[in-house]
Design an enzyme around this catalytic site. Sequence first.
Site, PDB file in Angstrom:
ATOM      1  N   TYR A 181       1.677   7.987  86.309  1.00 52.88           N
ATOM      2  CA  TYR A 181       2.533   6.955  86.893  1.00 52.88           C
ATOM      3  C   TYR A 181       2.704   7.173  88.390  1.00 52.88           C
ATOM      4  O   TYR A 181       2.517   6.251  89.185  1.00 52.88           O
ATOM      5  CB  TYR A 181       3.885   7.003  86.175  1.00 52.88           C
ATOM      6  N   GLN A 190       2.864  -1.615  88.411  1.00 47.16           N
ATOM      7  CA  GLN A 190       2.701  -0.568  87.427  1.00 47.16           C
ATOM      8  C   GLN A 190       3.615  -0.771  86.220  1.00 47.16           C
ATOM      9  O   GLN A 190       3.217  -0.524  85.076  1.00 47.16           O
ATOM     10  CB  GLN A 190       2.990   0.797  88.059  1.00 47.16           C
ATOM     11  N   GLU A 191       4.830  -1.224  86.462  1.00 46.36           N
ATOM     12  CA  GLU A 191       5.802  -1.331  85.377  1.00 46.36           C
ATOM     13  C   GLU A 191       5.479  -2.459  84.401  1.00 46.36           C
ATOM     14  O   GLU A 191       5.578  -2.275  83.186  1.00 46.36           O
ATOM     15  CB  GLU A 191       7.211  -1.535  85.953  1.00 46.36           C
ATOM     16  N   SER A 192       5.127  -3.628  84.903  1.00 51.45           N
ATOM     17  CA  SER A 192       4.992  -4.794  84.020  1.00 51.45           C
ATOM     18  C   SER A 192       3.752  -5.626  84.253  1.00 51.45           C
ATOM     19  O   SER A 192       3.518  -6.583  83.502  1.00 51.45           O
ATOM     20  CB  SER A 192       6.218  -5.695  84.189  1.00 51.45           C
TER      21      SER A 192
END
Length: 232
Positions: free
Chosen positions: A184, A76-78
């Site tokens: 998120y 999810q982050e990168s």
Amino acid sequence: RREWWAATRGLSDEAAVVAKLAHTWGWHDQAIIALGRAQFLNDLEIRFPTPYEERVDAEAQSREVDTAFIYAVMRQESAFFPNARSSAGALGLMQLMPATARLTARRLNQPKPDHWEILAKENNIKLGIAHLKHLLDRYSGNRLYTMAAYNAGPRRLKSWLPQERSFPGDIWAECMPFDETRKYVKRIFAYTAIYQWRLGKEVTPVSAHLPLLSPELPQDVIRDLASFGENA
């Protein structure tokens, strides 16, 4: 990356082949984007890869953090792009804010990392998992609070906590005022289930991460939240 975007712009039917090529090269973010563009969503091996396995497994075991959960956060982050930089200044695979990375390094009795050291894959994974473990410990394993704090910051989370009565976790998650954080948290829990399946683990229902939330927090958690103020 500019050449890649120019060459693949406008592709539709060929997107699945392009995604396979990018995946083979280790360009996981581009492979994920290509499959999303083509709406070819059933190839979970490409959409949810497991790179850096040796490093992730070592840090997961050392910190006693679920590997599937770590991969969900990284995805999810990168989307596994090691040089990722956000508009807010977050860096690397785990999208660490520099202040958070340096505070985590201090907790680990390590030298204060500079910008490039935070971006380095091994450092970013180590510091990111250590930070994730710290939040899990502070919130007594509550992944809902942990991921809200990871995304929006502990100070904001403190202002969102139930004040007068208990709340079902799913209702509380839908009431968070940041649309980005709501999306998120949902994605993290969905991705965790997919990675549990990918890694051959028992799949935990999303409902297990959405407990009834008490309006009271232990004093040590409150003190810890206060200590995060300057880094929120």
